[in-house]
Design an enzyme around this catalytic site. Structure first.
Site, PDB file in Angstrom:
ATOM      1  N   ASP A  37       4.667   1.182  36.282  1.00 22.51           N
ATOM      2  CA  ASP A  37       4.649   0.049  35.359  1.00 22.51           C
ATOM      3  C   ASP A  37       5.435   0.335  34.081  1.00 22.51           C
ATOM      4  O   ASP A  37       5.845   1.469  33.817  1.00 22.51           O
ATOM      5  CB  ASP A  37       3.201  -0.348  35.010  1.00 22.51           C
ATOM      6  CG  ASP A  37       2.286   0.874  34.812  1.00 22.51           C
ATOM      7  OD1 ASP A  37       2.802   1.960  34.514  1.00 22.51           O
ATOM      8  OD2 ASP A  37       1.063   0.729  34.965  1.00 22.51           O
ATOM      9  N   ASP A  80     -11.827  -0.151  32.937  1.00 19.32           N
ATOM     10  CA  ASP A  80     -12.309  -1.323  33.686  1.00 19.32           C
ATOM     11  C   ASP A  80     -11.984  -1.198  35.180  1.00 19.32           C
ATOM     12  O   ASP A  80     -12.120  -2.156  35.931  1.00 19.32           O
ATOM     13  CB  ASP A  80     -11.698  -2.612  33.114  1.00 19.32           C
ATOM     14  CG  ASP A  80     -10.169  -2.595  33.132  1.00 19.32           C
ATOM     15  OD1 ASP A  80      -9.574  -1.660  33.715  1.00 19.32           O
ATOM     16  OD2 ASP A  80      -9.560  -3.529  32.575  1.00 19.32           O
ATOM     17  N   HIS A 140      -8.965  -0.495  36.525  1.00 17.83           N
ATOM     18  CA  HIS A 140      -7.620  -0.915  36.954  1.00 17.83           C
ATOM     19  C   HIS A 140      -6.795   0.265  37.456  1.00 17.83           C
ATOM     20  O   HIS A 140      -6.991   1.399  37.018  1.00 17.83           O
ATOM     21  CB  HIS A 140      -6.872  -1.685  35.846  1.00 17.83           C
ATOM     22  CG  HIS A 140      -6.455  -0.872  34.654  1.00 17.83           C
ATOM     23  ND1 HIS A 140      -6.765  -1.241  33.360  1.00 17.83           N
ATOM     24  CD2 HIS A 140      -5.736   0.269  34.538  1.00 17.83           C
ATOM     25  CE1 HIS A 140      -6.249  -0.364  32.520  1.00 17.83           C
ATOM     26  NE2 HIS A 140      -5.621   0.577  33.215  1.00 17.83           N
ATOM     27  N   GLU A 200      -5.225  -5.570  36.417  1.00 17.79           N
ATOM     28  CA  GLU A 200      -6.468  -5.766  35.673  1.00 17.79           C
ATOM     29  C   GLU A 200      -7.499  -6.482  36.546  1.00 17.79           C
ATOM     30  O   GLU A 200      -7.145  -7.025  37.601  1.00 17.79           O
ATOM     31  CB  GLU A 200      -6.162  -6.609  34.422  1.00 17.79           C
ATOM     32  CG  GLU A 200      -5.160  -5.964  33.458  1.00 17.79           C
ATOM     33  CD  GLU A 200      -5.776  -4.838  32.616  1.00 17.79           C
ATOM     34  OE1 GLU A 200      -6.731  -4.170  33.064  1.00 17.79           O
ATOM     35  OE2 GLU A 200      -5.275  -4.623  31.492  1.00 17.79           O
TER      36      GLU A 200
HETATM   37  C1  F6R Z   1      -0.140   3.958  33.649  1.00 19.74           C
HETATM   38  C2  F6R Z   1      -1.096   3.224  34.474  1.00 19.74           C
HETATM   39  C3  F6R Z   1      -2.496   2.953  34.002  1.00 19.74           C
HETATM   40  C4  F6R Z   1      -3.208   4.217  33.555  1.00 19.74           C
HETATM   41  C5  F6R Z   1      -4.639   3.894  33.097  1.00 19.74           C
HETATM   42  C6  F6R Z   1      -5.333   5.106  32.534  1.00 19.74           C
HETATM   43  O1  F6R Z   1       1.104   4.079  34.311  1.00 19.74           O
HETATM   44  O2  F6R Z   1      -0.732   2.816  35.519  1.00 19.74           O
HETATM   45  O3  F6R Z   1      -3.217   2.352  35.046  1.00 19.74           O
HETATM   46  O4  F6R Z   1      -3.238   5.138  34.604  1.00 19.74           O
HETATM   47  O5  F6R Z   1      -4.622   2.884  32.151  1.00 19.74           O
HETATM   48  O6  F6R Z   1      -4.692   5.525  31.374  1.00 19.74           O
HETATM   49  P1  F6R Z   1      -5.024   6.920  30.677  1.00 19.74           P
HETATM   50  O7  F6R Z   1      -4.558   7.985  31.620  1.00 19.74           O
HETATM   51  O8  F6R Z   1      -4.237   6.910  29.403  1.00 19.74           O
HETATM   52  O9  F6R Z   1      -6.486   6.944  30.472  1.00 19.74           O
END
Ligand code: F6R
Length: 260
Positions: free
Chosen positions: A67, A136, A138, A143
């Site tokens: 992403d 959450d 994701h 989301e």
């Molecule tokens: C980032 C991504 C997100 C993160 C998630 C956790 O490329 O795809 O899904 O993996 O938001 O983020 P952190 O590792 O910062 O807790």
């Protein structure tokens, strides 16, 4: 779903890196799906160490990131392109042209997203997709409520994700509210999925993803439908799992079978 619990964040991150390294040794032109955020930084650190100290060769590896924030150019310090260059690509011998991070500055996202999916297919599909998980539940920026069949597209971020990501920006108002992200369906097409989660803040999301029902309200739960999904955790992220003892027993049995 395989659940591996390691004693701490370092050990869980190393374990994830070793799975990636093992694939790259076995298949030098492997296609890796990569993630950003706080979680994979130690895992990337171990890959860099393996490259420097043990000659792990990335010269033929291809990568696709999950992403990117919409509105940030690749040279913006908070862009995921910048993150990847800093935390991994710039420190191993991967040619930058082999690396793909979705663009945050397109005019025509329908066309761009279709081309991103086409590029993954043209590369032969993703061999191993590394994932983190949001509080959450994701994966990527899928989301709660995202279709479990979704493909690469634009998504609005929830307030919770915006708040979580504000720590990377000087000002919470600067956090983009839209992202371009692989879909859950895109992720499930990978031959292997490896979700890394560390820290107490992820314990609830991990419980829902691993032991809850498969639901679009917790998009990581879709990994329960994948034939080769592994979740690697530290003790804190595993703390709310109800069937912990069983996962440990399965893992011991697996390791005993594999060791000579
Ligand atoms: C980032 C991504 C997100 C993160 C998630 C956790 O490329 O795809 O899904 O993996 O938001 O983020 P952190 O590792 O910062 O807790």
């Amino acid at each position: 779903m395989r659940v591996v619990v390691e004693e701490d964040t370092e050990a869980a991150s190393r374990w994830a890196a070793w799975q990636i390294a093992e694939l790259v040794r076995r298949k030098p032109d492997a296609v890796l799906g990569l993630a950003t955020g706080g979680t994979p930084i130690r895992c990337y650190g171990e890959l860099i160490r393996l490259h420097r100290e043990e000659g792990l060769d990335f010269s033929r590896v291809r990568t696709f990131n999950l992403d990117e924030y919409v509105g940030l150019a690749g040279d913006h310090p908070q862009s995921y392109r910048c993150f990847m260059n800093e935390h991994l690509f710039g420190q191993i011998n991967i040619p930058l042209e082999n690396t793909h991070v979705p663009s945050g500055t397109e005019d025509d996202y329908d066309r761009f997203c279709e081309a991103y999916e086409d590029a993954i297919r043209a590369a032969g599909g993703i061999d191993l997709q590394l994932l983190g998980i949001g509080r959450d539940g994701h994966i990527a920026f899928n989301e709660p409520g995202s279709s479990l069949a979704s493909r690469t597209r634009l998504k609005a971020l929830t307030q919770e994700t915006i708040d979580d990501n504000a720590r990377f920006f000087n000002d919470a108002d600067q956090v983009p509210v839209l992202a371009v992200t692989m879909g859950v369906g895109t992720i499930l097409d990978a031959a292997q999925c490896l979700l890394l989660a560390v820290g107490a803040g992820k314990a609830s999301a991990i419980r829902m993803a691993v032991e809850g029902p498969v639901t679009s309200q917790v998009t990581a739960s879709a990994l329960q439908l994948h034939r080769q999904a592994t979740v690697v955790l530290d003790e804190e992220a595993a703390a709310w799992l109800q069937r912990r003892e069983y996962y440990d027993r399965s893992e011991r049995a697996r390791r005993a079978r594999l060791s000579p």
